[in-house]
Design a protein around this motif. Structure first.
Motif, short mmCIF file in Angstrom:
data_model
loop_
_atom_site.label_atom_id
_atom_site.label_comp_id
_atom_site.label_asym_id
_atom_site.label_seq_id
_atom_site.Cartn_x
_atom_site.Cartn_y
_atom_site.Cartn_z
N PRO A 175 -87.74 -2.53 3.05
CA PRO A 175 -88.69 -2.90 2.00
C PRO A 175 -87.98 -3.11 0.66
O PRO A 175 -88.20 -2.38 -0.31
N LEU A 176 -87.11 -4.12 0.63
CA LEU A 176 -86.29 -4.41 -0.54
C LEU A 176 -86.30 -5.91 -0.78
O LEU A 176 -86.27 -6.70 0.17
N ILE A 177 -86.31 -6.31 -2.03
CA ILE A 177 -86.20 -7.72 -2.41
C ILE A 177 -84.87 -7.90 -3.14
O ILE A 177 -84.63 -7.27 -4.17
N ALA A 178 -84.02 -8.76 -2.60
CA ALA A 178 -82.69 -8.95 -3.18
C ALA A 178 -82.73 -9.86 -4.40
O ALA A 178 -82.07 -9.61 -5.40
N GLY A 179 -83.48 -10.95 -4.32
CA GLY A 179 -83.52 -11.91 -5.41
C GLY A 179 -82.42 -12.95 -5.33
O GLY A 179 -82.61 -14.10 -5.69
N SER A 180 -81.26 -12.53 -4.86
CA SER A 180 -80.14 -13.45 -4.64
C SER A 180 -79.20 -12.76 -3.66
O SER A 180 -79.44 -11.62 -3.25
N GLY A 181 -78.14 -13.44 -3.31
CA GLY A 181 -77.17 -12.84 -2.40
C GLY A 181 -76.88 -13.72 -1.21
O GLY A 181 -77.23 -14.90 -1.17
N VAL A 182 -76.23 -13.13 -0.22
CA VAL A 182 -75.78 -13.86 0.97
C VAL A 182 -76.91 -13.93 1.99
O VAL A 182 -77.44 -12.90 2.39
N PRO A 183 -77.32 -15.13 2.42
CA PRO A 183 -78.38 -15.23 3.42
C PRO A 183 -77.90 -14.74 4.79
O PRO A 183 -76.71 -14.77 5.09
N LEU A 184 -78.85 -14.30 5.60
CA LEU A 184 -78.50 -13.77 6.91
C LEU A 184 -77.91 -14.84 7.82
O LEU A 184 -76.97 -14.59 8.56
N PHE A 185 -78.47 -16.04 7.77
CA PHE A 185 -78.00 -17.14 8.63
C PHE A 185 -77.29 -18.19 7.78
O PHE A 185 -77.73 -18.49 6.67
N ASP A 186 -76.22 -18.75 8.32
CA ASP A 186 -75.49 -19.77 7.57
C ASP A 186 -75.92 -21.19 7.92
O ASP A 186 -75.59 -22.14 7.22
N ALA A 187 -76.66 -21.34 9.02
CA ALA A 187 -77.16 -22.65 9.44
C ALA A 187 -78.19 -22.40 10.54
O ALA A 187 -78.38 -21.28 11.00
N ARG A 188 -78.86 -23.46 10.94
CA ARG A 188 -79.86 -23.34 12.00
C ARG A 188 -79.18 -23.44 13.36
O ARG A 188 -78.67 -24.50 13.72
N PRO A 189 -79.17 -22.37 14.14
CA PRO A 189 -78.50 -22.43 15.45
C PRO A 189 -79.40 -23.10 16.49
O PRO A 189 -80.63 -23.10 16.35
N PRO A 190 -78.81 -23.62 17.55
CA PRO A 190 -79.59 -24.30 18.60
C PRO A 190 -80.19 -23.29 19.59
O PRO A 190 -79.87 -23.27 20.78
N VAL A 191 -81.07 -22.43 19.08
CA VAL A 191 -81.67 -21.39 19.90
C VAL A 191 -83.16 -21.29 19.61
O VAL A 191 -83.64 -21.73 18.57
N ALA A 192 -83.88 -20.70 20.56
CA ALA A 192 -85.28 -20.32 20.38
C ALA A 192 -85.38 -18.81 20.54
O ALA A 192 -84.66 -18.22 21.36
N LEU A 193 -86.25 -18.19 19.75
CA LEU A 193 -86.39 -16.74 19.78
C LEU A 193 -87.68 -16.34 20.49
O LEU A 193 -88.75 -16.87 20.19
N LYS A 194 -87.55 -15.39 21.42
CA LYS A 194 -88.69 -14.84 22.16
C LYS A 194 -88.85 -13.38 21.76
O LYS A 194 -87.92 -12.58 21.91
N LEU A 195 -90.00 -13.02 21.23
CA LEU A 195 -90.21 -11.66 20.76
C LEU A 195 -90.23 -10.66 21.92
O LEU A 195 -91.00 -10.81 22.87
#
Length: 203
Positions: free
Chosen positions: A162-182
């Motif tokens: 429960p934190l808001i960074a405001g700036s910084g390094v994003p988790l992903f560097d690009a959109r990978p060719p994957v689909a996510l299943k919960l």
């Protein structure tokens, strides 16, 4: 076939670390009700108990974390769960991906094997094809982003703090060719942390 799991902390606005490549600044605005909560420690320890190999990467990240947990292991003030994490990380079979880390750098630590960046995909694919416990990556954003693009990550466990960074390094560097299943979710009221477990499928 072994499963490769990535587990990472992330802020509400999707940041991995701040502009100085640290996370301490994120906690400047942590809600006081969550001070001292250790649910993420317990979750991380569970993943480490089930892992047969821990993958670390990057000179600063890998050596910094090994040094940090060596200090926790020796600290009389460390909590029991953090001492367990230290023992699990330091005692684990470790694949250390880096072009600059040397054998001398990792000599103080147990069970390391250095792999050069160009060989990382092949080495991890070979690990996955063998027998043994799971393969776990904690941190190592640059490496696991590459491995997702290579189709080598099986599960992605993201724990939103429960934190808001405001700036910084994003988790992903690009959109990978994957689909996510919960696969599942969990919320820890004592910390405000929310886990989302995703299966990573190619598209």
């Amino acid at each position: 076939m072994r499963t490769l799991t990535v587990c990472n902390f992330v802020t509400v606005d999707g940041r991995y670390e701040d502009d100085d490549h640290d996370i301490r600044s994120f906690f400047e605005h942590q809600h006081p009700d969550y001070a001292g909560a250790d649910s993420f420690d317990h979750y991380t320890a569970g993943l480490l108990r089930d892992a047969g190999t821990l993958v670390l990467s990057g000179r600063r990240s890998a050596l910094g974390n090994l040094d940090y947990w060596a200090g926790v292991r020796k600290s009389p003030d460390a909590t029991a769960i953090r001492r367990e994490i230290a023992d699990l990380i330091l005692g684990a079979e470790k694949l250390v991906v880096s072009d600059t880390i040397t054998e001398d750098d990792v000599a103080p630590y147990e069970n390391p094997r250095i792999v050069r960046i160009a060989d990382a995909r092949r080495e991890i694919a070979e690990l996955k094809s063998g027998d043994g416990g799971g393969i776990l990556i904690l941190l190592g954003r640059v490496l696991w982003n590459d491995l997702i693009h290579a189709g080598l990550v099986d599960e992605l466990h993201l724990v939103t703090f429960p934190l808001i960074a405001g700036s910084g390094v994003p988790l992903f560097d690009a959109r990978p060719p994957v689909a996510l299943k919960l696969l599942g979710t969990h919320a820890w009221e004592e910390s405000g942390n929310v886990l989302m477990r995703w299966r990573v499928d190619p598209v």
